[in-house]
Design a protein around this motif. Structure first.
Motif, PDB file in Angstrom:
ATOM      1  N   GLY A   1       0.806  -1.210   0.000  1.00 13.17           N
ATOM      2  CA  GLY A   1       0.000   0.000   0.000  1.00 13.17           C
ATOM      3  C   GLY A   1       0.837   1.257   0.000  1.00 13.17           C
ATOM      4  N   TYR A   2       1.780   1.376   0.945  1.00 13.31           N
ATOM      5  CA  TYR A   2       2.510   2.646   1.040  1.00 13.31           C
ATOM      6  C   TYR A   2       3.481   2.840  -0.108  1.00 13.31           C
TER       7      TYR A   2
ATOM      8  N   SER B   1       4.352   9.225   6.456  1.00 19.70           N
ATOM      9  CA  SER B   1       3.517   9.067   7.655  1.00 19.70           C
ATOM     10  C   SER B   1       3.417   7.621   8.111  1.00 19.70           C
ATOM     11  N   ASN B   2       3.872   6.691   7.284  1.00 19.40           N
ATOM     12  CA  ASN B   2       3.800   5.284   7.664  1.00 19.40           C
ATOM     13  C   ASN B   2       4.777   4.909   8.769  1.00 19.40           C
ATOM     14  N   SER B   3       5.760   5.758   9.014  1.00 17.60           N
ATOM     15  CA  SER B   3       6.608   5.530  10.194  1.00 17.60           C
ATOM     16  C   SER B   3       5.760   5.571  11.452  1.00 17.60           C
ATOM     17  N   PHE B   4       4.849   6.532  11.518  1.00  8.89           N
ATOM     18  CA  PHE B   4       3.955   6.645  12.669  1.00  8.89           C
ATOM     19  C   PHE B   4       2.966   5.483  12.695  1.00  8.89           C
TER      20      PHE B   4
ATOM     21  N   PHE C   1      -5.368  -2.996  -0.043  1.00  6.26           N
ATOM     22  CA  PHE C   1      -4.126  -3.477   0.550  1.00  6.26           C
ATOM     23  C   PHE C   1      -4.110  -3.196   2.055  1.00  6.26           C
ATOM     24  N   TYR C   2      -4.554  -1.998   2.440  1.00  2.00           N
ATOM     25  CA  TYR C   2      -4.536  -1.615   3.845  1.00  2.00           C
ATOM     26  C   TYR C   2      -5.567  -2.389   4.661  1.00  2.00           C
TER      27      TYR C   2
END
Length: 310
Positions: free
Chosen positions: A197-198, A286-289, A233-234
């Motif tokens: 997704g990301y 933002s996917n780190s968060f 996907f998410y």
């Protein structure tokens, strides 16, 4: 001093503080763009957290430190290898033309030496782990070596990146327990869909250039259905994370933070816009968060309370 790369923040520490002679090397390893380190490290932290939570324990802090260092080094080595393989393509794409190998700041032989150094230090870390984790670490090299070629032979190189980037989850679980579990495999599968997704969002930045040079991506394959694809996907990533926690017998405190993880992913999907490259980069970062939310959810799941699992 080397030029700042387009997908690095203006305030990144490499451009602001690193000596000019070191800047090309740090950029070769993407240390000016740490989001990728987080995204490679977090599946490992999640695997360690799952292993601890299944036993009612916090994840081992030394193992988390090893995962952090190993992820930073192996991400650097992988990026350098990718830049060697893609140097001719990178030179034709606006976002990547200034990368050190494509621009000639670092030669292929120098980049290979950089890869060898990072890999040797990572191997030293790996050899401190149980045998199963060592074998899993060795097996990951096949995924890493094949990845740069996937964009030439399949429309789904983002799926292969998912297989590669989330391998640290099963490796960390094996490092913590010396064994493997279906819970860890489900968590790994969820991570694959998360990355799919990301990275589909990330590839929005290169849609036009990729079409011109003939590079394949899930973003190009999905076309006008990119937003629906990312959402699908998410949803799969979230469902598999829930399944991993269920099979692992995690406690009910897993659920509130897991819900925030799911909400974060859904908000990303809702904002996807294939005409807005800067937004795509922001959503990707933002996917780190998002990954941290799942990590803390797994840690919270160590508290079983009066019931065995949620």
């Amino acid at each position: 001093m080397s030029a700042q790369l387009p997908d690095a923040t203006p305030t990144n520490w490499v451009d602001r503080h690193a000596p000019a002679a070191l800047q090309p090397w740090l950029k070769l390893g993407r240390f000016d763009r740490p989001a990728g380190i987080w995204l490679l490290m977090l599946p490992g932290w999640q695997g360690a957290a799952l292993a601890g939570a299944m036993e009612g324990l916090f994840p081992d802090l030394m193992l988390l430190a090893k995962i952090f260092v190993g992820a930073a080094l192996m991400r650097a080595a992988g990026c350098a290898f990718n830049d060697i393989v893609d140097r001719d393509i990178d030179a034709k794409v606006a976002r990547t033309a200034l990368r050190p190998v494509a621009s000639g700041q670092i030669s292929v032989k120098q980049a290979l030496a950089f890869i060898a150094l990072c890999s040797l230090v990572s191997l030293g870390i790996l050899l401190t782990m149980p045998p199963l984790a060592i074998w899993l670490g060795v097996a990951s090299l096949a995924l890493v070596a094949a990845y740069p070629f996937m964009k030439r032979i399949t429309w789904w190189p983002q799926a292969w990146l998912g297989l590669t980037f989330n391998w640290g989850g099963v490796l960390a679980f094996a490092a913590a327990t010396g064994t493997m579990s279906w819970a860890a495999i489900l968590l790994y599968a969820g991570g694959v869909f998360w990355t799919l997704g990301y990275d589909t969002i990330y590839a929005i930045q290169d849609l036009e250039d990729d079409a011109l040079v003939g590079v394949k991506s899930s973003t190009r394959r999905l076309g006008t259905a990119v937003q629906k694809g990312v959402l699908a996907f998410y949803v799969a990533a979230f469902a598999l994370a829930l399944a991993a926690a269920w099979v692992g017998g995690l406690g009910p405190l897993f659920l509130p933070l897991a819900a925030l993880y799911g909400m974060h992913l859904s908000r990303q999907a809702a904002r996807v816009d294939t005409t807005n490259g800067p937004l795509a980069l922001a959503l990707f970062k933002s996917n780190s968060f998002a990954g941290l939310l799942l990590f803390f959810a797994l840690v919270a799941g160590m508290w079983k309370g009066p019931v065995a699992s949620f």
